[in-house]
Motif scaffolding. Structure first.
Motif, mmCIF file in Angstrom:
data_model
loop_
_atom_site.group_PDB
_atom_site.id
_atom_site.type_symbol
_atom_site.label_atom_id
_atom_site.label_comp_id
_atom_site.label_asym_id
_atom_site.label_seq_id
_atom_site.Cartn_x
_atom_site.Cartn_y
_atom_site.Cartn_z
ATOM 1 N N GLY A 29 43.004 36.585 33.497
ATOM 2 C CA GLY A 29 43.061 35.986 34.913
ATOM 3 C C GLY A 29 41.640 35.957 35.517
ATOM 4 O O GLY A 29 41.408 34.891 36.109
ATOM 5 N N LEU A 30 40.844 36.996 35.450
ATOM 6 C CA LEU A 30 39.617 36.918 36.133
ATOM 7 C C LEU A 30 38.813 36.393 35.244
ATOM 8 O O LEU A 30 37.582 36.113 35.935
ATOM 9 C CB LEU A 30 39.249 38.551 36.463
ATOM 10 N N ASN A 87 47.420 32.523 41.166
ATOM 11 C CA ASN A 87 47.954 33.268 40.020
ATOM 12 C C ASN A 87 47.634 34.577 40.146
ATOM 13 O O ASN A 87 46.527 34.985 39.912
ATOM 14 C CB ASN A 87 47.553 32.586 38.750
ATOM 15 N N VAL A 105 46.781 38.373 39.313
ATOM 16 C CA VAL A 105 46.259 38.818 38.059
ATOM 17 C C VAL A 105 47.139 40.175 37.686
ATOM 18 O O VAL A 105 47.516 40.748 38.466
ATOM 19 C CB VAL A 105 44.986 39.228 38.153
ATOM 20 N N LYS A 106 47.340 40.219 36.435
ATOM 21 C CA LYS A 106 48.051 41.474 35.819
ATOM 22 C C LYS A 106 46.858 42.375 35.184
ATOM 23 O O LYS A 106 45.962 41.921 34.948
ATOM 24 C CB LYS A 106 49.158 41.096 34.923
ATOM 25 N N SER A 107 47.299 43.515 35.094
ATOM 26 C CA SER A 107 46.476 44.596 34.913
ATOM 27 C C SER A 107 46.114 44.582 33.153
ATOM 28 O O SER A 107 46.987 44.160 32.540
ATOM 29 C CB SER A 107 46.705 46.013 34.944
ATOM 30 N N SER A 108 44.931 44.698 32.657
ATOM 31 C CA SER A 108 44.468 44.958 31.212
ATOM 32 C C SER A 108 44.662 46.351 30.830
ATOM 33 O O SER A 108 44.623 47.125 32.052
ATOM 34 C CB SER A 108 42.953 44.266 31.172
#
Lengths: 178, 317
Positions: free
Chosen positions: A69-70, A81, A83-86
């Motif tokens: 996402g980033l 949207n 962002v979910k964690s990596s």
């Protein structure tokens, strides 16, 4: 929407087994490998490939999770949207990283994933495994391991459904009605 | 209708344009921001603490009041996301030559700034600026009104510690009257389902705030899950509400003995800067219950989240 089934449960299982074999063959084993699933559906596919490699080589290859996402180049043109964690806990240095995603389309997701990975370290090599390659690349990117090539037109949609997320294993091609 | 007001009224995930107060924000949006900040916190722990998300964006930090923590925190948040930052301080600037706020803002906008972070001694200035400028405006503290990113980082600190916010007992202790942090915390924690009480000298508890109040420290903090200790703002004490620092410490100082007796398990927070030995003792500040450095770390993450939220995505409704 008209939908056609491209892969059923068994077809998907065979494709992921073949990909596992090809990954091991290309890399002369599995000792240096790391699988990185791209959120969201690349992650369960990476787990499946991990399972298959375990069956073939009796080696458990680490699976890490990447959210791009980033790193998107179009994020400011899209609706917001979250962002979910990596979750990349192991070092990517000196590893052959196999990126795993469900569909390869324009190549922009993979471009973003490679940028993100290089912020975590310097892999020995990056390879790409996808369940479906639907064409229409906008960047000079190709997959090393492909489950199925599907010729599509741009207005069609490829829907990959996996048990962990969608309750079933299937790949569908949907085209808008005239 | 002004845009700041529209933000408050709609408050939906898609219409957020500015970030000037927690009072008008809805709980869903607030929860989404906390989750986003929790995710972005990971970036701070990576070997390369930089993501390209805000590449090519320019952010102006406009500070009409002194600040170390907040300004640095905003600057780092922007830089970790690859934005360019300019810092504008009123001292040594054309404000001293008589330039109005409006002209300062217009000139910044003319330099193609993509977002303005503003701290101002007058309540409501960020909201006013949000109505005047076409770019997102973020409130970094306005008078005695709000300090919404501080509220957000306090929420994240508590969520990271307890895993939840709803159902917790939160005591805000000290000079509530002069505190914009207290107001942002009150709105934020209440919206997320925590019970907030205000504790302080009677003259420093504003009666218009809707929360249980007490001037007895023991009643206020006994059994609390979270204690937010406010700075005694001696520069703003003109009403004679606090006779002396020593007297304040005797009645409201958070000491180790009091904490052990009344709230041995509470998480202790302080927005900083701290007056050690006045509102809070060094033993508490540096002790095991203290979360003050987590607050600072999470501060960067929440500011990244706010910048991402405001500069990201389309704002078409």
């Amino acid at each position: 929407m008209a939908e056609a089934e491209i892969l059923d449960h068994d077809g998907m299982r065979r494709a992921l087994m073949r990909i596992a074999h090809e990954i091991v063959e290309r890399n002369h084993g599995a000792s240096q490998l790391m699988l990185v699933g791209i959120r969201s559906r690349g992650v369960p596919l990476a787990w499946r490939i991990q399972h298959n490699i375990k069956l073939i080589e009796e080696v458990t290859v680490p699976v890490e999770i990447l959210d791009i996402g980033l790193y998107r180049d179009d994020w400011f043109q899209r609706p917001f949207n979250p962002v979910k964690s990596s979750d990349i806990s192991a070092t990517v240095n000196h590893r052959v990283v196999v990126l795993v995603d469900d569909v390869l389309f324009t190549g922009r997701t993979i471009r973003a994933a490679m940028d993100a990975l290089s912020d975590y370290g310097r892999p020995l090599a990056i390879q790409l495994a996808v369940l479906v390659d639907r064409g229409h690349r906008e960047l000079p990117i190709r997959a090393d391991f492909v489950g199925k090539n599907i010729p599509t037109s741009r207005n069609e949609k490829v829907l990959v459904r996996v048990k962990e997320v969608d309750g079933e294993d299937r790949v569908l091609l949907s085209r808008p009605l005239e | 209708m002004t845009r700041g007001l529209m933000t408050v009224l709609k408050g939906s995930l898609k219409s957020v344009r500015d970030f000037t107060a927690l009072e008008g924000i809805n709980a869903e949006e607030l929860a989404a921001l906390i989750d986003l900040a929790e995710t972005l916190k990971d970036v701070l722990e990576r070997p390369i603490k930089k993501v390209p998300t805000l590449r090519g964006k320019a952010i102006a930090n406009v500070f009409f009041e002194p600040s170390t923590r907040t300004r640095n925190s905003f600057e780092l948040a922007a830089k970790y996301m690859s934005a360019d930052v300019i810092n504008f301080q009123s001292s040594g600037s054309s404000v001293e030559k008589g330039e109005t706020l409006w002209d300062t803002a217009r000139n910044l906008a003319a330099m193609a700034i993509d977002a303005v972070v503003i701290r101002h001694q007058v309540a409501g200035v960020p909201g006013l600026l949000a109505d005047l400028l076409d770019v997102p405006v973020i409130n970094a503290g306005d008078g005695m009104h709000e300090h919404p990113t501080q509220g957000l980082l306090d929420l994240l600190t508590v969520k990271a510690h307890y895993g939840r916010i709803g159902g917790l007992q939160v005591a805000i202790v000290g000079d509530v009257l002069h505190s914009r942090v207290a107001r942002s915390d009150l709105w934020g924690f209440t919206k997320m389902g925590a019970a907030v009480r205000l504790v302080g000298p009677p003259n420093l508890l504003p009666s218009e705030l809707e929360a249980p109040m007490t001037s007895n420290l023991e009643d206020g903090i006994r059994g609390c899950d979270v204690i937010q200790v406010l700075r005694l703002q001696h520069e703003r004490q003109t009403s004679g509400a606090v006779p002396s620092m020593r007297e304040y410490r005797e009645r409201f100082g958070v000491t180790r003995e009091r904490l052990e007796k009344w709230a041995p398990d509470a998480l202790v927070m302080h927005p900083g800067p701290q007056n050690r030995g006045v509102e809070i003792d060094s033993e508490v500040l540096d002790g095991p219950q203290s979360a003050v450095l987590s607050q600072v770390q999470y501060g960067v993450a929440v500011r990244m989240a706010v910048l991402y939220r405001l500069l990201g995505g389309t704002h078409d409704i």
